[in-house]
Design a protein around this motif. Structure first.
Motif, PDB file in Angstrom:
ATOM      1  N   VAL A 265     -48.910   0.386 -70.362  1.00 60.46           N
ATOM      2  CA  VAL A 265     -48.908  -0.877 -71.106  1.00 60.46           C
ATOM      3  C   VAL A 265     -47.806  -1.800 -70.600  1.00 60.46           C
ATOM      4  O   VAL A 265     -48.028  -2.998 -70.388  1.00 60.46           O
ATOM      5  CB  VAL A 265     -48.756  -0.601 -72.613  1.00 60.46           C
ATOM      6  CG1 VAL A 265     -48.451  -1.885 -73.382  1.00 60.46           C
ATOM      7  CG2 VAL A 265     -50.020   0.053 -73.160  1.00 60.46           C
ATOM      8  N   VAL A 266     -46.609  -1.254 -70.400  1.00 62.75           N
ATOM      9  CA  VAL A 266     -45.489  -2.065 -69.906  1.00 62.75           C
ATOM     10  C   VAL A 266     -45.829  -2.677 -68.543  1.00 62.75           C
ATOM     11  O   VAL A 266     -45.583  -3.861 -68.295  1.00 62.75           O
ATOM     12  CB  VAL A 266     -44.211  -1.206 -69.830  1.00 62.75           C
ATOM     13  CG1 VAL A 266     -43.125  -1.900 -69.029  1.00 62.75           C
ATOM     14  CG2 VAL A 266     -43.712  -0.865 -71.231  1.00 62.75           C
ATOM     15  N   LYS A 267     -46.414  -1.870 -67.673  1.00 54.88           N
ATOM     16  CA  LYS A 267     -46.782  -2.367 -66.345  1.00 54.88           C
ATOM     17  C   LYS A 267     -47.863  -3.436 -66.438  1.00 54.88           C
ATOM     18  O   LYS A 267     -47.775  -4.485 -65.785  1.00 54.88           O
ATOM     19  CB  LYS A 267     -47.263  -1.203 -65.472  1.00 54.88           C
ATOM     20  CG  LYS A 267     -47.655  -1.618 -64.063  1.00 54.88           C
ATOM     21  CD  LYS A 267     -48.073  -0.414 -63.227  1.00 54.88           C
ATOM     22  CE  LYS A 267     -48.477  -0.829 -61.821  1.00 54.88           C
ATOM     23  NZ  LYS A 267     -48.893   0.338 -60.997  1.00 54.88           N
ATOM     24  N   HIS A 268     -48.895  -3.179 -67.251  1.00 55.13           N
ATOM     25  CA  HIS A 268     -49.998  -4.131 -67.362  1.00 55.13           C
ATOM     26  C   HIS A 268     -49.536  -5.441 -67.980  1.00 55.13           C
ATOM     27  O   HIS A 268     -49.988  -6.526 -67.577  1.00 55.13           O
ATOM     28  CB  HIS A 268     -51.115  -3.527 -68.209  1.00 55.13           C
ATOM     29  CG  HIS A 268     -52.385  -4.319 -68.214  1.00 55.13           C
ATOM     30  ND1 HIS A 268     -52.678  -5.257 -69.179  1.00 55.13           N
ATOM     31  CD2 HIS A 268     -53.433  -4.329 -67.348  1.00 55.13           C
ATOM     32  CE1 HIS A 268     -53.857  -5.798 -68.927  1.00 55.13           C
ATOM     33  NE2 HIS A 268     -54.335  -5.258 -67.828  1.00 55.13           N
ATOM     34  N   ALA A 269     -48.598  -5.369 -68.938  1.00 50.85           N
ATOM     35  CA  ALA A 269     -48.075  -6.574 -69.588  1.00 50.85           C
ATOM     36  C   ALA A 269     -47.103  -7.326 -68.688  1.00 50.85           C
ATOM     37  O   ALA A 269     -46.775  -8.492 -68.966  1.00 50.85           O
ATOM     38  CB  ALA A 269     -47.397  -6.202 -70.900  1.00 50.85           C
TER      39      ALA A 269
END
Length: 244
Positions: free
Chosen positions: A85-89
């Motif tokens: 999630v952190v990477k995608h955001a």
């Protein structure tokens, strides 16, 4: 608007909300890790409370609108959900708030990526990842999820996966970032005095907040106080001030 997004952790799709479009770019984002049977939807009020700060809140695997794989429910799988999630955001520096079982996922992530985490806020959970007892899954499903109508929040497949895959892990790597520990003062709190002493040993910049009307559930009568303490802590850290 708060947008719904999906991040891929291998073949598992992890659902999250992101308030990025209506946020103040000068404020570091807040990433939120819900508790064991909680979903992202249950923290949309916190997202609104901390606005105009950007907030990102996910539902871990087997919860909410995220996928429910048959296998893969250990600590590393949940940390990988958060990483995805952190990477995608596209956030590389952020504050991290977690509650209950979500604390172990947040602590595990922080111990691997402390350079990304500006501060960590811990909601009533010790610095460990707990193994589940032999009786836990049946008791949790029959005496909590079904009576309180939370089987849509976390699927039974996920409960049995957590039951099967969980192992006892001490998450006691020293933390050099600002840390807030929030704990209830009534029966049912999962942070004992001994656990709090442990946090004091681990954290070089520690703030402690205690809630007189709460046990483990901090979002009941003390929710407004908790959310106010989160806002105050974030503001102090953003300004580079002392947190304790």
């Amino acid at each position: 608007m708060i947008k719904e997004q999906y991040a891929s952790n291998g073949e598992v799709q992890i659902h999250y909300y992101d308030s990025g479009e209506q946020s103040d770019a000068k404020l570091l984002p807040l990433v939120i890790c819900p508790g064991l049977s909680e979903t992202a939807e249950e923290y949309l009020d916190l997202v609104q409370t901390v606005a105009p700060r950007r907030s990102i809140v996910l539902s871990f695997r087997g919860r909410g609108k995220s996928d429910t794989p048959e296998n893969g429910y250990d600590l590393t799988n949940h940390i990988a959900d958060l990483e995805a999630v952190v990477k995608h955001a596209g956030v590389t520096s952020f504050h991290l708030f977690a509650y209950s079982r979500g604390v172990s996922y947040a602590l595990g992530y922080t111990q691997m990526h402390e350079e990304n985490v500006r501060s960590l806020m811990i909601g009533d959970y010790p610095a460990e990842h707990r193994a589940m007892t032999a009786e836990w899954a049946v008791d949790y499903i029959d005496n909590y999820l079904i009576p309180y109508k939370r089987t849509e929040n976390i699927r039974e497949t996920a409960v049995w996966g957590i039951h099967r895959d969980s192992s006892q892990i001490q998450l006691d790597h020293p933390l050099h970032i600002p840390v807030l520990v929030a704990r209830g003062q009534l029966e049912g709190s999962l942070v004992t005095d001994s656990d709090l002493d442990h946090y004091k040993q681990l954290c070089s910049h520690l703030t402690v907040k205690e809630y007189a009307r709460s046990g483990h559930a901090l979002k009941g009568e003390d929710k407004d106080q908790l959310y106010g303490d989160i806002i105050g802590f974030l503001s102090t850290v953003d300004e580079g001030g002392k947190t304790s």
